[in-house]
Enzyme design. Structure first.
Site, PDB file in Angstrom:
ATOM      1  N   HIS A 251       0.856  -1.193   0.000  1.00 37.77           N
ATOM      2  CA  HIS A 251       0.000   0.000   0.000  1.00 37.77           C
ATOM      3  C   HIS A 251       0.887   1.235   0.000  1.00 37.77           C
ATOM      4  O   HIS A 251       1.956   1.246   0.591  1.00 37.77           O
ATOM      5  CB  HIS A 251      -0.903   0.013   1.241  1.00 37.77           C
TER       6      HIS A 251
ATOM      7  N   ASP B 169      -7.908  -5.306  -0.083  1.00 36.95           N
ATOM      8  CA  ASP B 169      -8.349  -6.171  -1.192  1.00 36.95           C
ATOM      9  C   ASP B 169      -7.968  -7.626  -1.010  1.00 36.95           C
ATOM     10  O   ASP B 169      -8.359  -8.472  -1.820  1.00 36.95           O
ATOM     11  CB  ASP B 169      -7.749  -5.642  -2.501  1.00 36.95           C
TER      12      ASP B 169
HETATM   13  C1  SDX Z   1      -6.160   0.125  -2.892  1.00 34.17           C
HETATM   14  O1  SDX Z   1      -4.318   4.567  -1.973  1.00 34.17           O
HETATM   15  C2  SDX Z   1      -5.309   3.973  -1.380  1.00 34.17           C
HETATM   16  O2  SDX Z   1      -5.737   4.324  -0.305  1.00 34.17           O
HETATM   17  C3  SDX Z   1      -5.895   2.816  -2.142  1.00 34.17           C
HETATM   18  C4  SDX Z   1      -6.924   1.974  -1.395  1.00 34.17           C
HETATM   19  C5  SDX Z   1      -8.200   2.739  -1.129  1.00 34.17           C
HETATM   20  O3  SDX Z   1      -8.925   2.348  -0.197  1.00 34.17           O
HETATM   21  O4  SDX Z   1      -8.504   3.668  -1.923  1.00 34.17           O
HETATM   22  O5  SDX Z   1      -6.386   1.540  -0.162  1.00 34.17           O
HETATM   23  C6  SDX Z   1      -7.318   0.748  -2.207  1.00 34.17           C
HETATM   24  O6  SDX Z   1      -5.894   0.462  -4.015  1.00 34.17           O
HETATM   25  C7  SDX Z   1      -5.288  -0.852  -2.148  1.00 34.17           C
HETATM   26  C8  SDX Z   1      -4.052  -1.321  -2.978  1.00 34.17           C
HETATM   27  C9  SDX Z   1      -4.526  -2.409  -3.938  1.00 34.17           C
HETATM   28  N1  SDX Z   1      -3.449  -2.767  -4.867  1.00 34.17           N
HETATM   29  C10 SDX Z   1      -2.835  -3.958  -4.829  1.00 34.17           C
HETATM   30  O7  SDX Z   1      -3.021  -4.786  -3.949  1.00 34.17           O
HETATM   31  C11 SDX Z   1      -1.882  -4.208  -6.005  1.00 34.17           C
HETATM   32  C12 SDX Z   1      -0.560  -4.757  -5.456  1.00 34.17           C
HETATM   33  N2  SDX Z   1       0.110  -3.687  -4.698  1.00 34.17           N
HETATM   34  C13 SDX Z   1       1.065  -2.888  -5.417  1.00 34.17           C
HETATM   35  O8  SDX Z   1       0.896  -2.732  -6.789  1.00 34.17           O
HETATM   36  C14 SDX Z   1       1.563  -1.695  -4.630  1.00 34.17           C
HETATM   37  O9  SDX Z   1       1.815  -2.124  -3.351  1.00 34.17           O
HETATM   38  C15 SDX Z   1       0.698  -0.451  -4.573  1.00 34.17           C
HETATM   39  C16 SDX Z   1       0.336   0.014  -5.927  1.00 34.17           C
HETATM   40  C17 SDX Z   1      -0.541  -0.711  -3.782  1.00 34.17           C
HETATM   41  C18 SDX Z   1       1.519   0.625  -3.870  1.00 34.17           C
HETATM   42  O10 SDX Z   1       2.598   0.875  -4.663  1.00 34.17           O
HETATM   43  P1  SDX Z   1       3.672   2.047  -4.287  1.00 34.17           P
HETATM   44  O11 SDX Z   1       3.305   2.741  -3.041  1.00 34.17           O
HETATM   45  O12 SDX Z   1       3.882   2.883  -5.497  1.00 34.17           O
HETATM   46  O13 SDX Z   1       4.906   1.221  -3.897  1.00 34.17           O
HETATM   47  P2  SDX Z   1       5.981   0.738  -4.934  1.00 34.17           P
HETATM   48  O14 SDX Z   1       5.303   0.224  -6.153  1.00 34.17           O
HETATM   49  O15 SDX Z   1       7.001   1.817  -5.077  1.00 34.17           O
HETATM   50  O16 SDX Z   1       6.586  -0.523  -4.154  1.00 34.17           O
HETATM   51  C19 SDX Z   1       7.593  -0.332  -3.190  1.00 34.17           C
HETATM   52  C20 SDX Z   1       8.435  -1.586  -3.319  1.00 34.17           C
HETATM   53  C21 SDX Z   1       8.853  -1.871  -4.757  1.00 34.17           C
HETATM   54  O17 SDX Z   1      10.104  -2.526  -4.714  1.00 34.17           O
HETATM   55  P3  SDX Z   1      11.453  -1.643  -4.965  1.00 34.17           P
HETATM   56  O18 SDX Z   1      11.265  -0.961  -6.322  1.00 34.17           O
HETATM   57  O19 SDX Z   1      11.514  -0.629  -3.845  1.00 34.17           O
HETATM   58  O20 SDX Z   1      12.560  -2.660  -4.960  1.00 34.17           O
HETATM   59  O21 SDX Z   1       7.674  -2.744  -2.895  1.00 34.17           O
HETATM   60  C22 SDX Z   1       7.495  -3.615  -4.011  1.00 34.17           C
HETATM   61  C23 SDX Z   1       7.807  -2.833  -5.265  1.00 34.17           C
HETATM   62  O22 SDX Z   1       8.328  -3.670  -6.282  1.00 34.17           O
HETATM   63  N3  SDX Z   1       6.110  -4.038  -3.976  1.00 34.17           N
HETATM   64  C24 SDX Z   1       5.682  -5.289  -4.149  1.00 34.17           C
HETATM   65  C25 SDX Z   1       4.279  -5.220  -3.979  1.00 34.17           C
HETATM   66  N4  SDX Z   1       3.916  -3.971  -3.731  1.00 34.17           N
HETATM   67  C26 SDX Z   1       5.036  -3.226  -3.735  1.00 34.17           C
HETATM   68  N5  SDX Z   1       6.324  -6.441  -4.412  1.00 34.17           N
HETATM   69  C27 SDX Z   1       5.549  -7.550  -4.524  1.00 34.17           C
HETATM   70  N6  SDX Z   1       4.208  -7.579  -4.366  1.00 34.17           N
HETATM   71  C28 SDX Z   1       3.549  -6.431  -4.092  1.00 34.17           C
HETATM   72  N7  SDX Z   1       2.225  -6.475  -3.946  1.00 34.17           N
END
Ligand code: SDX
Length: 431
Positions: A308, A366
């Site tokens: 998140h 989710d």
């Molecule tokens: C919702 O914003 C809100 O409030 C949203 C929400 C709401 O109520 O409105 O809460 C609802 O959208 C919840 C999130 C649902 N999405 C998912 O579950 C999809 C999977 N999650 C990711 O795509 C990700 O965690 C996000 C999009 C939710 C957040 O991404 P960020 O904050 O941009 O973080 P990032 O992509 O920069 O990740 C940080 C690191 C990265 O690694 P590095 O580049 O630092 O090496 O963590 C890794 C990412 O690769 N990472 C994951 C991961 N999520 C982040 N690695 C594996 N699996 C994951 N799920």
């Protein structure tokens, strides 16, 4: 804006620029950079807005490190256990919990706005039966601005109020109709003798050929899912609604834009993507393979329902959702649901893995919601529409707050331009 005595000083070259610091009720201080470009001729750079407060709000507060979520100061776990969705809608819209009389009037108002204009039924028939229900919802909600002209003037507080009630009331009807249309069943009209969640389940699962009695425990679980998704500060879809509204667009167009943004798998579409992922994993012995893929930089696969932008601890909604999953599946006699077992084991293994611990990746809202929705009988394509139904009140509350903000102006970010310098046109013969 209070507390303008504190300043941050930005030093660029030989120049110092003092920028006001404001203290919030809760959360981090903010530095007001509104005059920075005018004073220093520089922009700030924050793609994804990870360090940017886009507005001044009193609706929802999130502490990502502590896993805290409050609506108008009330913690989400208390609202989920003690309140119900329409009462939370009132709280989000008007700022205080209603008295019994206020709640009764509000619920009666919403109940009597649940039908949509009969001619809007024709919009559904323009879609293919296999259209994703989110596509249908974007289209039909946008089309509401063609039917409800008496609530599109955003400068009229009375029209804003009616538009708010219409959207909250009609979103379940539209979502249920999108579902019915996709499975070739007749639309089921809303019923005024059912509460909000029971009415939605009835519109989704009743058929003219037989009486459908909504199980009160499923209705309670549905209501809790609505409550848990109602609002969430300045997330992507809410920011989309605010940006659309800043141009003066009508409320139906703004909410249609929010639905479109929510659809993405990184946002509200994650509940569908998560259940599809759990099904692809299929059994607990394949979990290590998928965890390895999620950790592999060369593999775009991510664990859906994990991570998140704000929560770097447990998403408090996920905790409540996990309890609800156990209750609903017990009720339905599917407590040994293999998908739930995979989800619980995946959560356990991921949380024990340094990769997820170091990056502070925890289950989000989710991760468990899809398991409950599938157990209730919804196809995965209806998971994000359910999220959209719930989040409508959050979008509307934030929309109303922005329209009432005297500082509100059209949102117009700038950029870090790294394209070509100006150059002259070249005739095709010379290229
Ligand atoms: C919702 O914003 C809100 O409030 C949203 C929400 C709401 O109520 O409105 O809460 C609802 O959208 C919840 C999130 C649902 N999405 C998912 O579950 C999809 C999977 N999650 C990711 O795509 C990700 O965690 C996000 C999009 C939710 C957040 O991404 P960020 O904050 O941009 O973080 P990032 O992509 O920069 O990740 C940080 C690191 C990265 O690694 P590095 O580049 O630092 O090496 O963590 C890794 C990412 O690769 N990472 C994951 C991961 N999520 C982040 N690695 C594996 N699996 C994951 N799920």
């Amino acid at each position: 804006m209070a507390d303008e005595t504190r300043k941050a000083t930005l030093i660029i070259g030989n120049e110092n620029y003092d920028l006001p610091i404001y203290s919030p009720t809760e959360g981090p201080d903010v530095i007001d950079i509104r005059k920075l470009y005018g004073q220093a001729g520089v922009f700030t750079y924050d793609p994804g807005f990870t360090s940017t407060a886009s507005c001044d709000s009193t609706i929802t507060f999130i502490d990502g490190d502590e896993g805290v979520l409050t609506h108008r100061g009330y913690p989400i776990d208390q609202l989920a256990s003690k309140s119900h969705y329409l009462e939370v809608c009132y709280l989000l819209l008007y700022g205080e919990l209603p008295t019994a009389a206020e709640l009764e009037k509000f619920e009666d108002t919403i109940t009597h706005h649940t039908m949509i204009h009969e001619q809007m039924h024709n919009f559904f028939r323009g879609f293919r039966r296999d259209a994703h229900p989110m596509a249908t919802m974007v289209g039909v909600v946008g089309a509401m601005s063609a039917f409800y002209h008496d609530s599109t003037d955003i400068s009229d507080p009375h029209q804003r109020e009616i538009a708010s009630h219409r959207l909250i009331a009609k979103m379940p009807t539209i979502a249920a109709m999108a579902y019915k249309y996709s499975i070739g069943q007749p639309f089921v009209y809303p019923r005024n003798d059912l509460d909000y969640a029971a009415n939605f389940l009835h519109m989704c699962f009743a058929v003219p050929a037989a009486e459908y009695v909504v199980d009160p425990i499923l209705a309670r679980a549905m209501d809790r899912i609505f409550t848990l998704h109602a609002d969430h500060e300045q997330n992507a879809s809410t920011s989309t609604v605010r940006l659309a509204s800043s141009s003066g667009a009508n409320p139906f167009a703004c909410i249609a834009a929010g639905i479109a943004c929510l659809w993405g798998p990184a946002h509200g579409g994650a509940n569908q993507a998560c259940l599809e992922m759990l099904k692809e994993i299929g059994s607990v012995d394949r979990i290590p393979e998928f965890i390895a893929r999620a950790k592999d930089k060369n593999d775009p696969f991510r664990l859906m329902g994990f991570g998140h932008r704000v929560y770097k601890n447990f998403d408090p909604r996920a905790k409540v959702m996990k309890q609800s999953a156990d209750e609903v599946l017990d009720l339905l006699g599917v407590e040994n649901n293999p998908i739930l077992q995979v989800a619980k084991e995946l959560e356990k293994q991921a949380l024990a893995d340094p990769y997820f611990a170091d990056k502070k990746l925890f289950p989000n809202v989710d991760f468990y919601s899809g398991i409950i929705l599938e157990a209730m009988g919804f196809p995965t394509s209806m998971f994000t529409p359910v999220f959209a139904v719930s989040r409508t009140v959050g979008w509307i509350s934030q929309w109303k707050e922005q329209l009432a903000d005297p500082q509100m102006k059209i949102g117009r970010p700038r950029q870090l331009y790294r394209g070509h310098k100006q150059r002259d046109y070249r005739d095709i013969e010379t290229r």
